[in-house]
Design an enzyme around this catalytic site. Structure first.
Site, PDB file in Angstrom:
ATOM      1  N   ARG A 128       0.824  -1.223   0.000  1.00 31.10           N
ATOM      2  CA  ARG A 128       0.000   0.000   0.000  1.00 31.10           C
ATOM      3  C   ARG A 128       0.857   1.272   0.000  1.00 31.10           C
ATOM      4  O   ARG A 128       0.554   2.260   0.657  1.00 31.10           O
ATOM      5  CB  ARG A 128      -0.957  -0.002   1.198  1.00 31.10           C
ATOM      6  CG  ARG A 128      -2.121  -0.951   1.029  1.00 31.10           C
ATOM      7  CD  ARG A 128      -3.074  -0.881   2.210  1.00 31.10           C
ATOM      8  NE  ARG A 128      -2.460  -1.388   3.416  1.00 31.10           N
ATOM      9  CZ  ARG A 128      -2.906  -1.154   4.645  1.00 31.10           C
ATOM     10  NH1 ARG A 128      -3.978  -0.414   4.820  1.00 31.10           N
ATOM     11  NH2 ARG A 128      -2.292  -1.668   5.690  1.00 31.10           N
ATOM     12  N   GLU A 129       1.966   1.225  -0.768  1.00 35.55           N
ATOM     13  CA  GLU A 129       2.870   2.367  -0.822  1.00 35.55           C
ATOM     14  C   GLU A 129       2.155   3.645  -1.270  1.00 35.55           C
ATOM     15  O   GLU A 129       2.425   4.739  -0.758  1.00 35.55           O
ATOM     16  CB  GLU A 129       4.026   2.077  -1.790  1.00 35.55           C
ATOM     17  CG  GLU A 129       5.011   1.011  -1.324  1.00 35.55           C
ATOM     18  CD  GLU A 129       4.545  -0.423  -1.635  1.00 35.55           C
ATOM     19  OE1 GLU A 129       3.360  -0.628  -1.998  1.00 35.55           O
ATOM     20  OE2 GLU A 129       5.366  -1.352  -1.487  1.00 35.55           O
ATOM     21  N   LEU A 130       1.234   3.497  -2.237  1.00 36.76           N
ATOM     22  CA  LEU A 130       0.552   4.697  -2.753  1.00 36.76           C
ATOM     23  C   LEU A 130      -0.319   5.329  -1.672  1.00 36.76           C
ATOM     24  O   LEU A 130      -0.349   6.548  -1.506  1.00 36.76           O
ATOM     25  CB  LEU A 130      -0.293   4.338  -3.985  1.00 36.76           C
ATOM     26  CG  LEU A 130      -1.020   5.511  -4.639  1.00 36.76           C
ATOM     27  CD1 LEU A 130      -0.048   6.596  -5.089  1.00 36.76           C
ATOM     28  CD2 LEU A 130      -1.859   5.039  -5.832  1.00 36.76           C
ATOM     29  N   LYS A 131      -1.018   4.490  -0.932  1.00 40.12           N
ATOM     30  CA  LYS A 131      -1.864   5.003   0.153  1.00 40.12           C
ATOM     31  C   LYS A 131      -1.036   5.847   1.119  1.00 40.12           C
ATOM     32  O   LYS A 131      -1.392   6.975   1.453  1.00 40.12           O
ATOM     33  CB  LYS A 131      -2.495   3.819   0.898  1.00 40.12           C
ATOM     34  CG  LYS A 131      -3.210   4.204   2.170  1.00 40.12           C
ATOM     35  CD  LYS A 131      -3.474   2.963   3.034  1.00 40.12           C
ATOM     36  CE  LYS A 131      -4.131   3.336   4.350  1.00 40.12           C
ATOM     37  NZ  LYS A 131      -5.497   3.852   4.175  1.00 40.12           N
ATOM     38  N   GLU A 160     -30.919   5.079   5.710  1.00 39.68           N
ATOM     39  CA  GLU A 160     -30.267   6.387   5.632  1.00 39.68           C
ATOM     40  C   GLU A 160     -31.164   7.344   4.844  1.00 39.68           C
ATOM     41  O   GLU A 160     -31.446   7.109   3.676  1.00 39.68           O
ATOM     42  CB  GLU A 160     -28.926   6.222   4.908  1.00 39.68           C
ATOM     43  CG  GLU A 160     -28.213   7.520   4.667  1.00 39.68           C
ATOM     44  CD  GLU A 160     -27.021   7.367   3.723  1.00 39.68           C
ATOM     45  OE1 GLU A 160     -26.313   6.349   3.825  1.00 39.68           O
ATOM     46  OE2 GLU A 160     -26.829   8.265   2.906  1.00 39.68           O
ATOM     47  N   HIS A 184     -30.917  -3.081   9.040  1.00 35.02           N
ATOM     48  CA  HIS A 184     -30.440  -1.738   8.712  1.00 35.02           C
ATOM     49  C   HIS A 184     -29.798  -1.766   7.332  1.00 35.02           C
ATOM     50  O   HIS A 184     -29.087  -2.701   6.983  1.00 35.02           O
ATOM     51  CB  HIS A 184     -29.417  -1.269   9.751  1.00 35.02           C
ATOM     52  CG  HIS A 184     -28.627  -0.086   9.290  1.00 35.02           C
ATOM     53  ND1 HIS A 184     -29.178   1.171   9.217  1.00 35.02           N
ATOM     54  CD2 HIS A 184     -27.362   0.036   8.845  1.00 35.02           C
ATOM     55  CE1 HIS A 184     -28.273   2.011   8.737  1.00 35.02           C
ATOM     56  NE2 HIS A 184     -27.164   1.349   8.498  1.00 35.02           N
ATOM     57  N   GLU A 195     -20.445  -2.061  19.821  1.00 35.16           N
ATOM     58  CA  GLU A 195     -19.543  -2.785  18.902  1.00 35.16           C
ATOM     59  C   GLU A 195     -18.045  -2.482  19.061  1.00 35.16           C
ATOM     60  O   GLU A 195     -17.306  -2.495  18.073  1.00 35.16           O
ATOM     61  CB  GLU A 195     -19.955  -2.534  17.430  1.00 35.16           C
ATOM     62  CG  GLU A 195     -21.415  -2.872  17.152  1.00 35.16           C
ATOM     63  CD  GLU A 195     -21.840  -2.610  15.689  1.00 35.16           C
ATOM     64  OE1 GLU A 195     -20.973  -2.600  14.803  1.00 35.16           O
ATOM     65  OE2 GLU A 195     -23.056  -2.421  15.462  1.00 35.16           O
ATOM     66  N   HIS A 254     -22.249  11.183   8.437  1.00 39.84           N
ATOM     67  CA  HIS A 254     -21.050  11.312   7.616  1.00 39.84           C
ATOM     68  C   HIS A 254     -20.341  12.635   7.851  1.00 39.84           C
ATOM     69  O   HIS A 254     -19.261  12.865   7.323  1.00 39.84           O
ATOM     70  CB  HIS A 254     -21.401  11.178   6.145  1.00 39.84           C
ATOM     71  CG  HIS A 254     -22.037   9.856   5.837  1.00 39.84           C
ATOM     72  ND1 HIS A 254     -23.393   9.656   5.916  1.00 39.84           N
ATOM     73  CD2 HIS A 254     -21.505   8.671   5.498  1.00 39.84           C
ATOM     74  CE1 HIS A 254     -23.666   8.401   5.632  1.00 39.84           C
ATOM     75  NE2 HIS A 254     -22.534   7.783   5.367  1.00 39.84           N
ATOM     76  N   ARG A 257      -8.090   4.849   0.219  1.00 46.75           N
ATOM     77  CA  ARG A 257      -8.803   3.887   1.055  1.00 46.75           C
ATOM     78  C   ARG A 257      -8.821   2.504   0.413  1.00 46.75           C
ATOM     79  O   ARG A 257      -9.105   2.358  -0.767  1.00 46.75           O
ATOM     80  CB  ARG A 257     -10.243   4.351   1.294  1.00 46.75           C
ATOM     81  CG  ARG A 257     -10.304   5.684   2.007  1.00 46.75           C
ATOM     82  CD  ARG A 257      -9.898   5.550   3.460  1.00 46.75           C
ATOM     83  NE  ARG A 257     -10.946   4.946   4.250  1.00 46.75           N
ATOM     84  CZ  ARG A 257     -11.876   5.652   4.891  1.00 46.75           C
ATOM     85  NH1 ARG A 257     -11.871   6.964   4.850  1.00 46.75           N
ATOM     86  NH2 ARG A 257     -12.800   5.049   5.596  1.00 46.75           N
TER      87      ARG A 257
HETATM   88  N1  GLN Z   1     -24.295  -1.943  12.963  1.00 43.43           N
HETATM   89  C1  GLN Z   1     -23.317  -1.364  12.074  1.00 43.43           C
HETATM   90  C2  GLN Z   1     -22.739  -0.110  12.719  1.00 43.43           C
HETATM   91  O1  GLN Z   1     -23.447   0.575  13.378  1.00 43.43           O
HETATM   92  C3  GLN Z   1     -23.901  -1.027  10.733  1.00 43.43           C
HETATM   93  C4  GLN Z   1     -22.853  -0.529   9.769  1.00 43.43           C
HETATM   94  C5  GLN Z   1     -23.336  -0.286   8.354  1.00 43.43           C
HETATM   95  O2  GLN Z   1     -24.486  -0.128   8.068  1.00 43.43           O
HETATM   96  N2  GLN Z   1     -22.446  -0.218   7.409  1.00 43.43           N
HETATM   97  O3  GLN Z   1     -21.588   0.221  12.547  1.00 43.43           O
HETATM   98 ZN    ZN Z   2     -25.392   1.920   7.666  1.00 45.95          ZN
END
Ligand code: GLN
Ligand code: ZN
Length: 763
Positions: A16-19, A674, A650, A493, A703, A524
């Site tokens: 990953r040198e470019l990263k 979303e 989700h 998590e 985001h 990335r």
């Molecule tokens: N449960 C995951 C989180 O909250 C859901 C992530 C996702 O939708 N990409 O990170």
């Molecule tokens: Zn999500």
């Protein structure tokens, strides 16, 4: 001699040198010259690898500092007008402002390249786009390759695909009206390449595998109209390059284009060779994409030779062979997997081929075709031995898994009672207010958490000490959520580095590379796990953690799982079993986990499926079949839940309107999606469709570090309440919060809780 070539090589580098060079430059730790010299060294080694493997050309123009679509737009003089940049003088700094934004302008939009996980920058066109002033970037790269003694084959996104993937912010504007000017720009670039002595140019036209509507099909002759009919001084020979699916237009239609050959993806769509073999225009070459550019498995060389020989007999020198698509989508080299940090299952390693190994496979195939198999007997033997070992490996097939998949019934893929009955029981059990507030799962992954995980992985932190650290974190986030006043809590998590890897590591049938990175966008990369055998869950994966988290609160704490389609979609999947069957195996593993969680008195279980939509096939005619098995797999995972267990799912980054019946068929009790960035526009479809179950449209765009006010969120909720009956509405952010910092997270969630209580008063 059979021509061997590739459509593109991974840019990022074996380590990953470019990263790292990009990030150092962005942070001011490296100069532009240092970044450019890293890039030049990478190109040089990538070209050397191609020449050493006997490729007829080296690929030029596939390398990009950030994105090849951006480079193509610059080359064609089609930069977004809002930045006010002039392509011929575009500086390095400016090109990163286009890709990453600046103080005045947000970055160019980014989206997935067809059905891959590579994200390109979406060109922005408008009525003023003239395509007249382009950069020299591609010409400079060609000169660089020529100076180093290579024979370059430049690669360009073709005019159809370029225009198809572009966007216009002027709503009235039909970008097809740009076709003649765009065609002229391609003709200009091709003439310049011819002048440099370039023999062949690869025009990437994966859009030819889509079901284009009539205006787009009709535009094809216009898009190629300015390109001279014959190669010569005004243009090099052109290879019309398709991949990811079968070409949807008839050979006779494409035969009228001013090109000299076609590349077909014979891994994804082997059946199309029959059509093309008979209809190939007499002067054209046929490039057979015979090695899988989208997956990591070693090619069955004997089988490949068997399908290539008749082609060779029919086409002679006009047969070229290549990987199915650019190798951008696979990791660089297996050589990196043998160090002290090796993680790959040693039994599986010989079954794999990353980009570098695929070059060698191609070389072997060409030699076998041209000089006979005896010339490469050892390589063919090694290939056959590895594949035989894979086929015979007793750990690949687990009879108990096969039996379970076989005996799955329709009822297994359904909840016992319909939603209204379940909902009544769940209300009784959960005692939630109207407009319950919750989050999507993850909380900020602090430096402390990451450090603990790294130390544990290195063996510097004892397992139980690591578990204790995670428990401390869980206790802290449960407490925070209680103080904030959320109704349904999550454990946060902290123990998950990644929502697929965390589960994959606990399942049979998975292995992980140490350095198998694939570029996602810019700097990335992702490192997809590899599913090599039948998937089996030997023991519970999340129950201990869930039980602990629930013990800390009287409010429900959601059990948190990744769904079968996302586990499939974000992995390299075995190629010796149909994907739908692998999905069912994954679904059974999740099903067992759901059952163990409910038996541990976890009342709400969320099964995340953010990747459901991205699994859709490129051709709409194949959607129904995919959605059928994807919905069934989710059903198998969730179907074991008793009426009083509430199943959430989700999804994010998705348009849903065209697949709403399938979303409804998942029959989750609650879906969170979303919607904040679209100002609830995504919810319109759910309202119009009369989506029957509960739904949590995101009211907080995670985001951005911006903290929305309670008023912002209340306004979104009021809109949502007009589309969905309030008794079926939830209040939550767009997605997980792991990339956010704590201070902004806490204030945003406090505002969210306040917005929900304001709305409850209004009802
Ligand atoms: N449960 C995951 C989180 O909250 C859901 C992530 C996702 O939708 N990409 O990170
Ligand atoms: Zn999500």
């Amino acid at each position: 001699m059979t021509t061997t070539h590739i459509l593109g090589y991974p840019r990022i580098g074996p380590k990953r040198e470019l990263k790292f060079a990009l990030e150092a430059f962005w942070q001011g730790r490296k100069t532009a010259a240092e970044l450019q010299s890293t890039a030049a060294a990478l190109r040089s080694s990538q070209w050397r690898a191609q020449r050493d493997a006997g490729m007829r050309f080296v690929s030029v123009g596939d390398f990009a500092l950030y994105d090849h679509m951006l480079d193509t737009a610059a080359l064609l003089g089609a930069l977004p007008a809002r930045f006010g940049f002039d392509a011929p003088t575009l500086s390095l700094q400016q090109s990163f402002e286009l890709s990453r934004g600046n103080a005045a302008q947000p970055a160019m939009e980014m989206t997935k390249w067809f059905d891959t996980n590579y994200h390109y920058l979406v060109p922005e066109l408008d009525a003023q786009t003239s395509f007249e002033r382009g950069t020299q970037n591609l010409l400079d790269r060609v000169r660089e390759a020529l100076a180093a003694g290579y024979k370059p084959k430049p690669v360009l996104v073709g005019p159809l695909t370029f225009l198809w993937l572009s966007k216009s912010h002027q709503s009235e504007f039909d970008r097809l009206s740009l076709a003649p000017a765009l065609s002229a720009a391609y003709a200009r670039v091709l003439a310049q390449l011819a002048e440099l002595g370039v023999e062949w140019v690869q025009l990437d036209e994966p859009a030819l595998t889509l079901e284009l509507d009539t205006p787009w099909r009709d535009a094809l002759p216009v898009l190629y109209g300015a390109i001279p009919a014959q190669h010569g001084a005004a243009r090099p020979r052109l290879l019309l390059t398709t991949y990811f699916a079968s070409v949807t237009l008839a050979p006779a239609t494409l035969a009228t284009l001013p090109v000299d050959g076609v590349h077909l993806d014979l891994v994804r769509a082997p059946e199309q060779i029959a059509t093309w073999r008979d209809a190939l225009p007499p002067q054209w070459v046929l490039s057979a994409g015979i090695i899988d550019g989208r997956n990591v498995w070693r090619t069955d060389l004997a089988a490949a030779l068997q399908s290539l020989r008749p082609l060779q007999a029919a086409l002679g020198e006009r047969l070229w062979i290549a990987p199915s698509c650019s190798l951008l989508h696979v990791p660089v080299s297996l050589g990196a997997e043998d160090g002290a940090d090796a993680r790959l299952n040693p039994e599986v390693r010989p079954w794999l081929a990353f980009a570098e190994e695929k070059l060698a496979e191609l070389a072997t195939l060409a030699t076998a075709l041209d000089q006979g198999e005896a010339a490469v007997a050892a390589a063919l033997q090694a290939n056959a031995t590895a594949l035989a070992a894979r086929r015979a490996c007793p750990r690949v097939t687990l009879p108990q898994v096969r039996r379970r998949v076989q005996s799955l019934t329709e009822a297994d893929a359904r909840r016992a009672s319909p939603y209204p009955a379940r909902s009544a029981v769940q209300r009784e059990r959960l005692h939630l207010p109207v407009l319950p507030t919750t989050t999507i799962g993850s909380f900020p992954q602090t430096a402390d958490i990451r450090a603990a995980r790294a130390a544990w992985r290195r063996g510097e932190l004892r397992h139980t000490d690591y578990l204790q650290k995670m428990r401390d974190e869980i206790a802290a986030v449960i407490h925070k959520q209680e103080v904030i006043g959320l109704d349904v809590l999550v454990h946060g998590e902290p123990e998950r580095n990644d929502m697929v890897e965390f589960f994959g590591e606990q399942l049979w049938g998975y292995t992980f590379s140490a350095h198998g990175w694939v570029q996602s966008y810019g700097s990335r990369c992702v490192k997809p796990p590899i599913i090599w055998g039948d998937v089996w869950r030997p023991e519970p994966m999340t129950v201990d953690t869930a039980r602990y988290a629930q013990s800390l609160s009287a409010k429900p704490v959601k059990g948190m799982l990744t769904g079968p389609i996302t586990l499939l979609q974000w992995s390299f999947v075995r190629d010796d079993l149909p994907r739908d069957e692998v999905a069912l195996q994954l679904a059974l593993a999740v099903r067992d986990e759901v059952n163990d969680l409910q038996n541990a008195d976890i009342s709400i279980i969320q099964i995340d499926e953010p990747a459901l939509r991205e699994g859709l096939p490129l051709q709409r005619s194949a959607w129904a079949a995919y959605l059928g098995w994807a919905v069934r797999a989710f059903g198998v995972a969730a179907g074991v839940a008793r009426d009083h267990t509430q199943i959430h799912t989700h999804m994010c980054y998705s348009e849903f309107n065209d697949i709403l019946p399938s979303i409804a068929a998942l029959d989750a009790d609650v879906i969170t999606i979303e919607t904040a960035r679209s100002n609830m526009a995504l919810l319109d479809g759910f309202g119009a469709f009369a989506y029957p179950n509960e739904i949590g449209p995101g009211v907080y765009d995670i985001h951005s570090p911006r903290v929305p006010t309670a008023d912002d969120m209340a306004r979104l909720l009021r809109r949502a309440a007009q589309l969905i009956p309030p008794e079926r509405l939830w209040v939550n952010p767009d997605c997980g919060l792991k990339t956010r910092a704590w201070p902004e997270t806490e204030s945003a969630l406090r505002h969210m809780v306040r917005a929900a209580s304001e709305l409850r008063e209004e009802l």
